[in-house]
Design a protein around this motif. Structure first.
Motif, mmCIF file in Angstrom:
data_model
loop_
_atom_site.group_PDB
_atom_site.id
_atom_site.type_symbol
_atom_site.label_atom_id
_atom_site.label_comp_id
_atom_site.label_asym_id
_atom_site.label_seq_id
_atom_site.Cartn_x
_atom_site.Cartn_y
_atom_site.Cartn_z
ATOM 1 N N ALA A 63 61.254 4.090 124.955
ATOM 2 C CA ALA A 63 61.737 5.385 124.454
ATOM 3 C C ALA A 63 61.122 5.674 123.089
ATOM 4 N N LEU A 64 59.841 5.952 123.082
ATOM 5 C CA LEU A 64 59.165 6.233 121.815
ATOM 6 C C LEU A 64 59.564 7.602 121.283
ATOM 7 N N PRO A 65 59.819 7.691 119.974
ATOM 8 C CA PRO A 65 60.096 8.993 119.374
ATOM 9 C C PRO A 65 58.862 9.894 119.461
ATOM 10 N N LEU A 123 52.901 11.690 119.283
ATOM 11 C CA LEU A 123 51.965 12.604 118.642
ATOM 12 C C LEU A 123 50.894 11.856 117.863
ATOM 13 N N LYS A 124 51.280 10.748 117.233
ATOM 14 C CA LYS A 124 50.307 9.967 116.469
ATOM 15 C C LYS A 124 49.222 9.408 117.392
ATOM 16 N N LYS A 125 49.610 8.927 118.563
ATOM 17 C CA LYS A 125 48.624 8.419 119.523
ATOM 18 C C LYS A 125 47.701 9.537 119.998
ATOM 19 N N LEU A 126 48.299 10.704 120.283
ATOM 20 C CA LEU A 126 47.481 11.846 120.700
ATOM 21 C C LEU A 126 46.526 12.270 119.587
ATOM 22 N N LEU A 127 47.000 12.217 118.359
ATOM 23 C CA LEU A 127 46.176 12.585 117.211
ATOM 24 C C LEU A 127 44.996 11.636 117.044
ATOM 25 N N TYR A 151 52.956 16.589 114.241
ATOM 26 C CA TYR A 151 53.296 15.242 113.773
ATOM 27 C C TYR A 151 54.067 15.307 112.458
ATOM 28 N N ASN A 152 53.582 16.100 111.515
ATOM 29 C CA ASN A 152 54.251 16.216 110.218
ATOM 30 C C ASN A 152 55.656 16.800 110.360
#
Length: 111
Positions: free
Chosen positions: A57-59, A64-68, A98-99
């Motif tokens: 259950a990743l936040p 988003l960080k992985k996609l970024l 992400y921010n």
């Protein structure tokens, strides 16, 4: 850590070893995972993130960080101005999302 607490911890570890409670654990005999990315995160957030990741259950901010990171790699590999422009637009969108997610978590966790 005080010496008495240190001795207590050591006794508990030795007792668990003697009773076989520390054998057969997942990851036994393997090197510790690299958690250098957690060095700049407070301990509570790092532990909470690890527990959620292990539960699958990743936040949103981690997704988003992985996609970024993938979008930045795509930009580096892009050939031509149009491909770079599209990749840069995706990076800008993901950075903004992400921010926002990071700020939302910080506000939620704030006392």
């Amino acid at each position: 850590m005080s010496q008495s607490l240190s001795r207590l911890v050591e006794r508990q570890i030795q007792k668990a070893l003697a009773e076989g409670q520390l054998s057969g654990l997942s990851g036994e005999g393997k090197p510790l995972p690299d958690r250098s990315g957690e060095a700049f995160t407070d301990m509570a957030t790092a532990v909470a993130a690890r527990i959620m990741a292990e539960a699958g259950a990743l936040p949103e901010e981690f997704k988003l960080k992985k996609l970024l990171e993938a979008a930045k790699q795509s930009y580096r590999e892009a050939e031509g101005d149009e491909a770079k422009r599209v990749a840069m637009a995706l990076i800008a969108d993901l950075e903004q999302r992400y921010n926002i997610a990071v700020e939302a978590r910080r506000r939620f966790m704030a006392p």
